[in-house]
Design an enzyme around this catalytic site. Structure first.
Site, PDB file in Angstrom:
ATOM      1  N   ARG A  32       0.889  -1.177   0.000  1.00 27.24           N
ATOM      2  CA  ARG A  32       0.000   0.000   0.000  1.00 27.24           C
ATOM      3  C   ARG A  32       0.917   1.214   0.000  1.00 27.24           C
ATOM      4  NH1 ARG A  32      -2.545   4.177   0.612  1.00 27.24           N
ATOM      5  NH2 ARG A  32      -4.636   4.404   1.429  1.00 27.24           N
ATOM      6  N   GLU A  40     -10.917   4.887  -5.259  1.00 28.82           N
ATOM      7  CA  GLU A  40     -11.218   3.457  -5.236  1.00 28.82           C
ATOM      8  C   GLU A  40     -11.703   2.995  -6.610  1.00 28.82           C
ATOM      9  OE1 GLU A  40     -10.809   1.434  -2.510  1.00 28.82           O
ATOM     10  OE2 GLU A  40      -9.938   3.209  -1.575  1.00 28.82           O
ATOM     11  N   ARG A  74      -1.111  -5.501   4.740  1.00 31.40           N
ATOM     12  CA  ARG A  74      -0.276  -5.020   3.637  1.00 31.40           C
ATOM     13  C   ARG A  74       0.908  -4.234   4.191  1.00 31.40           C
ATOM     14  NH1 ARG A  74      -4.971  -1.824   0.523  1.00 31.40           N
ATOM     15  NH2 ARG A  74      -5.021  -0.998   2.626  1.00 31.40           N
TER      16      ARG A  74
END
Length: 149
Positions: A32, A40, A74
């Site tokens: 990330r 998004e 992540r």
């Protein structure tokens, strides 16, 4: 404890601020991008932002500098693809916002201001909705739909 910076090959792009790399041990690591937040998938400019990150990084060697782990496991990192700072470039292209809650690099704010001034990318929209607001409204809309159906 976070690991030191490492080199990897970018093998996947999930959206404008998330990618997957193959490290030197041939393990896949989901990354990330730190300090930024991109639209998004399904949000205006989401597809363009994803394509922009793909153009910057897909199939290229990346230097990954981990900063943290997020709640999804992540690795949150600064990423440089073929020498280009992907975090900074996404903001500069108008393909991501500075994530003010976590931003430490002042240059990100400068590049965001310039992208906004020149109406690049998502800043061409009259009132772009940051992903953190869009997610809340999408959840609310979904909750209302389920509640009233």
């Amino acid at each position: 404890m976070l690991i030191a910076a490492f080199l990897a090959t970018v093998i996947g792009i999930s959206d404008g601020d998330t990618l997957t790399v193959l490290n030197e041990d041939k393990q896949q690591v989901k990354i990330r991008l730190a300090e930024i937040d991109a639209p998004e998938n399904g949000q205006p400019f989401g597809t363009k932002s994803k394509q922009s990150l793909s153009d910057l990084c897909f199939g290229k060697q990346a230097k990954v500098t981990p900063r943290a782990k997020d709640q999804l496991g992540r690795t949150v990192a600064r990423v440089s693809c073929d020498g280009v700072d992907a975090n900074l470039e996404q903001v500069s292209r108008g393909m991501a916002w500075v994530y003010r809650k976590y931003a430490k690099d002042h240059n990100l704010f400068i590049f965001e201001h310039e992208a906004k001034r020149q109406k690049r990318g998502l800043w061409a929209d009259k009132s772009p909705t940051p992903p953190w607001q869009w997610k809340k409204s999408a959840r609310y809309a979904g909750a209302c739909l389920i509640h009233y159906v």
